[in-house]
Design a protein around this motif. Structure first.
Motif, PDB file in Angstrom:
ATOM      1  N   GLU A 192      43.302  25.572  36.401  1.00 27.17           N
ATOM      2  CA  GLU A 192      44.256  25.004  35.446  1.00 27.17           C
ATOM      3  C   GLU A 192      45.066  26.096  34.763  1.00 27.17           C
ATOM      4  O   GLU A 192      46.264  25.922  34.500  1.00 27.17           O
ATOM      5  CB  GLU A 192      43.513  24.159  34.421  1.00 27.17           C
ATOM      6  CG  GLU A 192      42.927  22.874  35.000  1.00 27.17           C
ATOM      7  CD  GLU A 192      41.977  22.175  34.041  1.00 27.17           C
ATOM      8  OE1 GLU A 192      41.836  20.943  34.149  1.00 27.17           O
ATOM      9  OE2 GLU A 192      41.374  22.858  33.184  1.00 27.17           O
ATOM     10  N   ILE A 193      44.435  27.226  34.473  1.00 24.31           N
ATOM     11  CA  ILE A 193      45.168  28.350  33.876  1.00 24.31           C
ATOM     12  C   ILE A 193      46.203  28.874  34.863  1.00 24.31           C
ATOM     13  O   ILE A 193      47.346  29.163  34.498  1.00 24.31           O
ATOM     14  CB  ILE A 193      44.188  29.471  33.467  1.00 24.31           C
ATOM     15  CG1 ILE A 193      43.285  28.997  32.335  1.00 24.31           C
ATOM     16  CG2 ILE A 193      44.956  30.725  33.033  1.00 24.31           C
ATOM     17  CD1 ILE A 193      42.178  29.976  31.982  1.00 24.31           C
ATOM     18  N   ALA A 194      45.801  28.991  36.125  1.00 23.45           N
ATOM     19  CA  ALA A 194      46.725  29.467  37.154  1.00 23.45           C
ATOM     20  C   ALA A 194      47.938  28.550  37.260  1.00 23.45           C
ATOM     21  O   ALA A 194      49.085  29.009  37.358  1.00 23.45           O
ATOM     22  CB  ALA A 194      46.010  29.553  38.506  1.00 23.45           C
ATOM     23  N   ALA A 195      47.690  27.239  37.223  1.00 29.61           N
ATOM     24  CA  ALA A 195      48.803  26.285  37.316  1.00 29.61           C
ATOM     25  C   ALA A 195      49.709  26.364  36.094  1.00 29.61           C
ATOM     26  O   ALA A 195      50.937  26.288  36.205  1.00 29.61           O
ATOM     27  CB  ALA A 195      48.256  24.866  37.487  1.00 29.61           C
ATOM     28  N   ALA A 196      49.113  26.525  34.915  1.00 26.64           N
ATOM     29  CA  ALA A 196      49.896  26.572  33.679  1.00 26.64           C
ATOM     30  C   ALA A 196      50.770  27.814  33.603  1.00 26.64           C
ATOM     31  O   ALA A 196      51.888  27.777  33.067  1.00 26.64           O
ATOM     32  CB  ALA A 196      48.970  26.517  32.471  1.00 26.64           C
ATOM     33  N   LEU A 197      50.275  28.922  34.151  1.00 23.57           N
ATOM     34  CA  LEU A 197      51.000  30.193  34.044  1.00 23.57           C
ATOM     35  C   LEU A 197      51.729  30.566  35.337  1.00 23.57           C
ATOM     36  O   LEU A 197      52.360  31.624  35.405  1.00 23.57           O
ATOM     37  CB  LEU A 197      50.033  31.315  33.665  1.00 23.57           C
ATOM     38  CG  LEU A 197      49.294  31.151  32.322  1.00 23.57           C
ATOM     39  CD1 LEU A 197      48.368  32.320  32.080  1.00 23.57           C
ATOM     40  CD2 LEU A 197      50.296  31.007  31.180  1.00 23.57           C
ATOM     41  N   TYR A 198      51.627  29.720  36.364  1.00 23.13           N
ATOM     42  CA  TYR A 198      52.294  29.955  37.643  1.00 23.13           C
ATOM     43  C   TYR A 198      51.868  31.288  38.263  1.00 23.13           C
ATOM     44  O   TYR A 198      52.689  32.086  38.717  1.00 23.13           O
ATOM     45  CB  TYR A 198      53.825  29.917  37.475  1.00 23.13           C
ATOM     46  CG  TYR A 198      54.316  28.601  36.923  1.00 23.13           C
ATOM     47  CD1 TYR A 198      54.429  27.472  37.741  1.00 23.13           C
ATOM     48  CD2 TYR A 198      54.640  28.471  35.582  1.00 23.13           C
ATOM     49  CE1 TYR A 198      54.865  26.261  37.236  1.00 23.13           C
ATOM     50  CE2 TYR A 198      55.073  27.260  35.054  1.00 23.13           C
ATOM     51  CZ  TYR A 198      55.178  26.162  35.891  1.00 23.13           C
ATOM     52  OH  TYR A 198      55.598  24.962  35.382  1.00 23.13           O
ATOM     53  N   ILE A 199      50.552  31.517  38.270  1.00 21.65           N
ATOM     54  CA  ILE A 199      49.991  32.712  38.891  1.00 21.65           C
ATOM     55  C   ILE A 199      48.803  32.289  39.748  1.00 21.65           C
ATOM     56  O   ILE A 199      48.349  31.152  39.681  1.00 21.65           O
ATOM     57  CB  ILE A 199      49.540  33.752  37.831  1.00 21.65           C
ATOM     58  CG1 ILE A 199      48.522  33.139  36.861  1.00 21.65           C
ATOM     59  CG2 ILE A 199      50.743  34.289  37.069  1.00 21.65           C
ATOM     60  CD1 ILE A 199      48.005  34.112  35.809  1.00 21.65           C
ATOM     61  N   GLY A 200      48.296  33.202  40.562  1.00 25.12           N
ATOM     62  CA  GLY A 200      47.182  32.897  41.439  1.00 25.12           C
ATOM     63  C   GLY A 200      45.854  32.907  40.713  1.00 25.12           C
ATOM     64  O   GLY A 200      45.698  33.547  39.664  1.00 25.12           O
ATOM     65  N   GLU A 201      44.859  32.223  41.271  1.00 30.00           N
ATOM     66  CA  GLU A 201      43.537  32.181  40.645  1.00 30.00           C
ATOM     67  C   GLU A 201      42.885  33.562  40.617  1.00 30.00           C
ATOM     68  O   GLU A 201      42.161  33.894  39.684  1.00 30.00           O
ATOM     69  CB  GLU A 201      42.630  31.193  41.377  1.00 30.00           C
ATOM     70  CG  GLU A 201      42.943  29.735  41.068  1.00 30.00           C
ATOM     71  CD  GLU A 201      41.854  28.795  41.542  1.00 30.00           C
ATOM     72  OE1 GLU A 201      40.671  29.017  41.188  1.00 30.00           O
ATOM     73  OE2 GLU A 201      42.178  27.850  42.286  1.00 30.00           O
ATOM     74  N   ALA A 202      43.142  34.377  41.655  1.00 31.99           N
ATOM     75  CA  ALA A 202      42.582  35.725  41.670  1.00 31.99           C
ATOM     76  C   ALA A 202      43.128  36.541  40.499  1.00 31.99           C
ATOM     77  O   ALA A 202      42.397  37.319  39.866  1.00 31.99           O
ATOM     78  CB  ALA A 202      42.895  36.418  42.992  1.00 31.99           C
ATOM     79  N   THR A 203      44.404  36.332  40.199  1.00 30.49           N
ATOM     80  CA  THR A 203      45.009  37.028  39.064  1.00 30.49           C
ATOM     81  C   THR A 203      44.406  36.543  37.749  1.00 30.49           C
ATOM     82  O   THR A 203      44.155  37.336  36.836  1.00 30.49           O
ATOM     83  CB  THR A 203      46.534  36.805  39.048  1.00 30.49           C
ATOM     84  OG1 THR A 203      47.085  37.249  40.295  1.00 30.49           O
ATOM     85  CG2 THR A 203      47.194  37.571  37.914  1.00 30.49           C
ATOM     86  N   VAL A 204      44.151  35.241  37.665  1.00 26.96           N
ATOM     87  CA  VAL A 204      43.514  34.692  36.464  1.00 26.96           C
ATOM     88  C   VAL A 204      42.141  35.325  36.266  1.00 26.96           C
ATOM     89  O   VAL A 204      41.775  35.725  35.150  1.00 26.96           O
ATOM     90  CB  VAL A 204      43.377  33.159  36.568  1.00 26.96           C
ATOM     91  CG1 VAL A 204      42.521  32.622  35.409  1.00 26.96           C
ATOM     92  CG2 VAL A 204      44.743  32.497  36.543  1.00 26.96           C
ATOM     93  N   LYS A 205      41.361  35.433  37.334  1.00 22.77           N
ATOM     94  CA  LYS A 205      40.023  36.030  37.224  1.00 22.77           C
ATOM     95  C   LYS A 205      40.111  37.461  36.705  1.00 22.77           C
ATOM     96  O   LYS A 205      39.282  37.891  35.894  1.00 22.77           O
ATOM     97  CB  LYS A 205      39.328  36.007  38.585  1.00 22.77           C
ATOM     98  CG  LYS A 205      38.906  34.618  39.041  1.00 22.77           C
ATOM     99  CD  LYS A 205      38.187  34.667  40.377  1.00 22.77           C
ATOM    100  CE  LYS A 205      37.764  33.273  40.827  1.00 22.77           C
ATOM    101  NZ  LYS A 205      37.067  33.306  42.134  1.00 22.77           N
ATOM    102  N   THR A 206      41.125  38.193  37.162  1.00 25.11           N
ATOM    103  CA  THR A 206      41.308  39.568  36.681  1.00 25.11           C
ATOM    104  C   THR A 206      41.621  39.579  35.194  1.00 25.11           C
ATOM    105  O   THR A 206      41.060  40.375  34.430  1.00 25.11           O
ATOM    106  CB  THR A 206      42.440  40.256  37.458  1.00 25.11           C
ATOM    107  OG1 THR A 206      42.091  40.316  38.849  1.00 25.11           O
ATOM    108  CG2 THR A 206      42.667  41.676  36.946  1.00 25.11           C
ATOM    109  N   HIS A 207      42.526  38.686  34.765  1.00 23.78           N
ATOM    110  CA  HIS A 207      42.883  38.617  33.344  1.00 23.78           C
ATOM    111  C   HIS A 207      41.678  38.221  32.497  1.00 23.78           C
ATOM    112  O   HIS A 207      41.446  38.795  31.424  1.00 23.78           O
ATOM    113  CB  HIS A 207      44.018  37.619  33.122  1.00 23.78           C
ATOM    114  CG  HIS A 207      45.356  38.102  33.594  1.00 23.78           C
ATOM    115  ND1 HIS A 207      45.824  39.376  33.339  1.00 23.78           N
ATOM    116  CD2 HIS A 207      46.336  37.478  34.293  1.00 23.78           C
ATOM    117  CE1 HIS A 207      47.026  39.525  33.859  1.00 23.78           C
ATOM    118  NE2 HIS A 207      47.362  38.385  34.449  1.00 23.78           N
ATOM    119  N   VAL A 208      40.909  37.236  32.963  1.00 21.99           N
ATOM    120  CA  VAL A 208      39.726  36.797  32.210  1.00 21.99           C
ATOM    121  C   VAL A 208      38.736  37.948  32.077  1.00 21.99           C
ATOM    122  O   VAL A 208      38.183  38.193  30.997  1.00 21.99           O
ATOM    123  CB  VAL A 208      39.056  35.587  32.897  1.00 21.99           C
ATOM    124  CG1 VAL A 208      37.701  35.290  32.253  1.00 21.99           C
ATOM    125  CG2 VAL A 208      39.951  34.360  32.801  1.00 21.99           C
TER     126      VAL A 208
END
Length: 233
Positions: A192-208
């Protein structure tokens, strides 16, 4: 194909363990590698089997599941198994002791089979999960406490609006990391974060991962509590 998620089941009722095993092993990506009927057995099996996730009961003879969780988390250190506490008892003392011990999730036994499967997958992915019944209580308890320590705000030069009522910080989050933290506090999944920010899930995991490291937070639950306590939700 990635390796299956290795699960250790800990419950003093053999019938309950058999039911959990049946539910989990019906999934292609999960395998039950062992069982234990008490806390001492859980600690020993966690060391011997190196599971990815432990489904841990609370009330058991001898060492209970919360003390066992604390032992396992302390002895295994970073990279050790994620512990999901699965209990019949919807009690605040169990909930907060579990979180303090380092549990990655808290699930009630009246949850559906799909919730158990989801909890195992979420924990294996390094995320945290709370039963919907208890999430509000966690936020209310910790959000009501006065903030302590640094408050997360975007680093200087970001485009984040200036909220003059918020305390300023020492935690150097980027603008994107602050956005991710706000969405975490809104109980969003990585997808859901990836969809909201228009980025990939792998990128979200890095940010988290970066957010947790900068906040000194053990897991997503701690980050969510931090965000609510400091007005970032």
């Amino acid at each position: 194909m990635s390796a299956p998620i290795r699960v250790l089941l800990v419950d003093d009722h053999a019938v309950m363990r058999a039911g959990f095993r049946m539910i989990l092993e019906a999934q292609d990506d999960i395998i039950v590698v062992g069982e234990a009927g008490d806390g001492e057995g859980a600690v020993a099996q966690a060391s011997a089997l190196s599971p990815d996730v432990i489904c841990m009961d609370v009330q058991m003879p001898g060492m209970d599941g919360l003390d066992a969780t604390a032992r396992i988390v302390e002895e295994s250190g970073p990279g050790g198994p994620a512990v999901v506490v699965v209990t019949t008892f919807d009690r605040d003392d169990y909930l907060f002791r579990a979180l303090a011990a380092g549990a990655s999730g808290f699930l009630l036994k009246n949850a559906g089979p799909e919730d158990l499967v989801a909890a195992v997958r979420v924990a294996a992915a390094g995320d945290a999960l709370l039963a919907p019944e208890v999430t509000k209580r966690v936020i209310e308890r910790f959000a009501a406490a006065p903030p302590s320590g640094p408050v997360a705000t975007p680093r200087e030069g970001s485009r984040e609006p200036d909220r003059r009522d918020e305390p300023r910080i020492a935690v150097d989050l980027t603008e994107r990391e602050t956005e991710v933290l706000r969405l975490l506090a809104d109980a969003r999944s990585n997808a859901e974060i990836a969809a909201a920010l228009y980025i990939g899930e792998a990128t979200v995991k890095t940010h988290v991962s970066n957010v947790l490291q900068k906040l000194g937070a053990r897991d997503r639950v701690a980050a969510v509590v931090f965000a609510h306590r400091h007005g970032l939700a």
